[in-house]
Design an enzyme around this catalytic site. Structure first.
Site: not given
Length: 460
Positions: A53, A421
């Site tokens: 990240d 996802w």
């Protein structure tokens, strides 16, 4: 529901060697991932997302889970995943003489005051107005730190002395409700990103929570939020507290372990912060008499409500003996108080800061939380065996099971695939893709043709 955990990353270095900066260390940490997948952003075979990240923080986002202990197991499996990378990096650095140890901390603030998050994600019905739901939840979230904060020594600032505060994130959020994430860091993020059928679902993204080391604290944090959402969605009679200036009040609550900080309501009246949690916990206890026994079993939710009530009582009475092996901030403060007594010092002593940080070291046998656990000084909610199983297997009761089977087949056949996802795609020889929008469906006939296609084209 799911949890996103960002980890603090650090390495020690021999005195005669230049230390690695965070970017260099992060690149080394993710080198095996990039070499294998040509990306630092992947889905692992247990259907969780692993990525690097912003700010050189390793992050794990759990797969979709539909019960509390299932989520806890997969959140803890994330610790195993990143620690495995850290151990491999450590071996590489030791062999080259660059460094002696790699540390991953599951906390939320580094020594320079930089913050990194633990974000909770809850699926809610599209028919609910998220802004109204969020407003109803604000009193719960700003006082929740009393029952499940991770605790932190807040260093000296200006004329203010160092002090112990309940929450690591309370000083790091700037708005109550917002669609932004990094610019303003709200308590609740309203960005519409459901990762599912947008006509049926929304995702409520909670940014204010601390990363937890103690399993019962994690269970209380998530379980109490689940109960609040269930009650509000069902139209159950939940006490309502319209509040003014949530951010300023949240920070005041963080500095008061008695819970007696007066919470100012919109009508000008006040109520002790802990009384808000008392009334909400009582409502949750009543809800269990009506709650359908689905998702997280009622038996497990009763454990949550029991711990919720015991923690509220501990704060009210200041007798923490009934929760001092279950609640992070209480466990940590008890440990720090013992060091303060030995050192005869205030909260500014550097040894205390070291203990504070080392509590969050995820390395088994090295981190202080791990040491306390091995000595039987903290209670468990799950087992090492269940966590190890979650490291290898996707949740069997959600859409994550489809993704897990797809990723397993891709690994076995060497297929070139792309996953997110909702979508599963075989890239070669000709693209084949399916979208799975219902996170509650763990068995879908559309998956098998994709698996067959990978098998048929193995080696091509």
């Amino acid at each position: 529901m799911g949890i996103e955990t960002e980890y603090g990353l650090f390495s020690s270095s021999p005195a005669d060697r230049r230390g690695l900066d965070p970017d260099e260390l992060a690149r080394k940490l993710f080198r095996p991932v990039v070499e294998k997948y040509s990306s630092s952003n992947i889905f692992t075979h247990n259907s969780s997302r692993l990525y690097l990240d912003v700010g050189s923080h390793p992050e794990v986002a759990t797969a979709e889970c539909d019960s509390l202990t299932q989520l806890l197991n997969h959140e803890r499996a994330g610790d195993l995943v990143v620690d495995e990378l850290a151990r491999a990096t450590e071996d590489e650095l030791v062999a080259s003489g660059e460094a002696s140890a790699v540390y991953l901390f599951k906390n939320n603030v580094d020594s320079a005051g930089n913050s990194y998050g633990c974000h909770e994600n809850y699926l809610v019905s599209r028919h609910l107005v998220l802004k109204e739901l969020s407003t109803a939840l604000l009193p719960f979230f700003i006082t929740r730190q009393l029952i499940c904060g991770a605790g932190r020594i807040k260093p000296t600032a200006g004329q203010s002395p160092a002090q112990f505060v309940l929450s690591q994130r309370a000083d790091q959020v700037w708005e109550g409700i917002s669609s932004a994430t990094t610019r303003s860091r709200p308590i609740i993020n309203t960005r519409d990103e459901p990762h599912g059928d947008s006509s049926r679902f929304r995702r409520m993204h909670v940014i204010v929570g601390d990363s937890n080391m103690a399993e019962p604290t994690f269970a209380l944090k998530v379980g109490s939020a689940l109960l609040m959402l269930e009650m509000l969605e069902a139209g159950f009679d939940v006490p309502s507290f319209a509040i003014a200036e949530p951010i300023a009040q949240m920070r005041a609550i963080a500095g008061d372990q008695t819970g007696q900080t007066p919470l100012t309501l919109a009508d000008g009246s006040t109520i002790p912060a802990i009384e808000v949690q008392r009334q909400l916990a009582s409502a949750a206890a009543r809800w269990l008499d009506e709650r359908p026994d689905a998702g997280t079993p009622n038996s497990e939710m009763r454990r949550v409500v029991d711990l919720w009530g015991r923690t509220v009582t501990a704060v009210e009475t200041q007798d923490f003996s009934q929760v001092d092996q279950e609640i992070d901030w209480v466990i940590k403060k008890k440990l720090l108080d013992s060091f303060r007594a030995k050192l005869d010092c205030d909260w500014s002593h550097p040894k205390l800061a070291q203990v504070d940080l080392t509590y969050h070291d995820i390395r088994s046998g090295r981190g202080l939380y791990s040491v306390l656990s091995r000595r039987g000084l903290v209670r468990r909610w799950t087992t090492d065996e269940a966590i190890a199983a979650a490291r290898e297997q996707a949740p069997a009761t959600t859409r994550a099971a489809l993704r897990g089977k797809f990723l397993t087949a891709a690994r076995q056949t060497g297929a070139n695939v792309t996953v997110d996802w909702t979508k599963l795609k075989v890239n070669r020889p000709e693209p084949r893709v399916e979208q799975f929008l219902d996170p509650f469906v763990a068995d879908d006939a559309r998956l098998q043709p994709l698996l067959d296609y990978m098998q048929e084209n193995q080696g091509h």
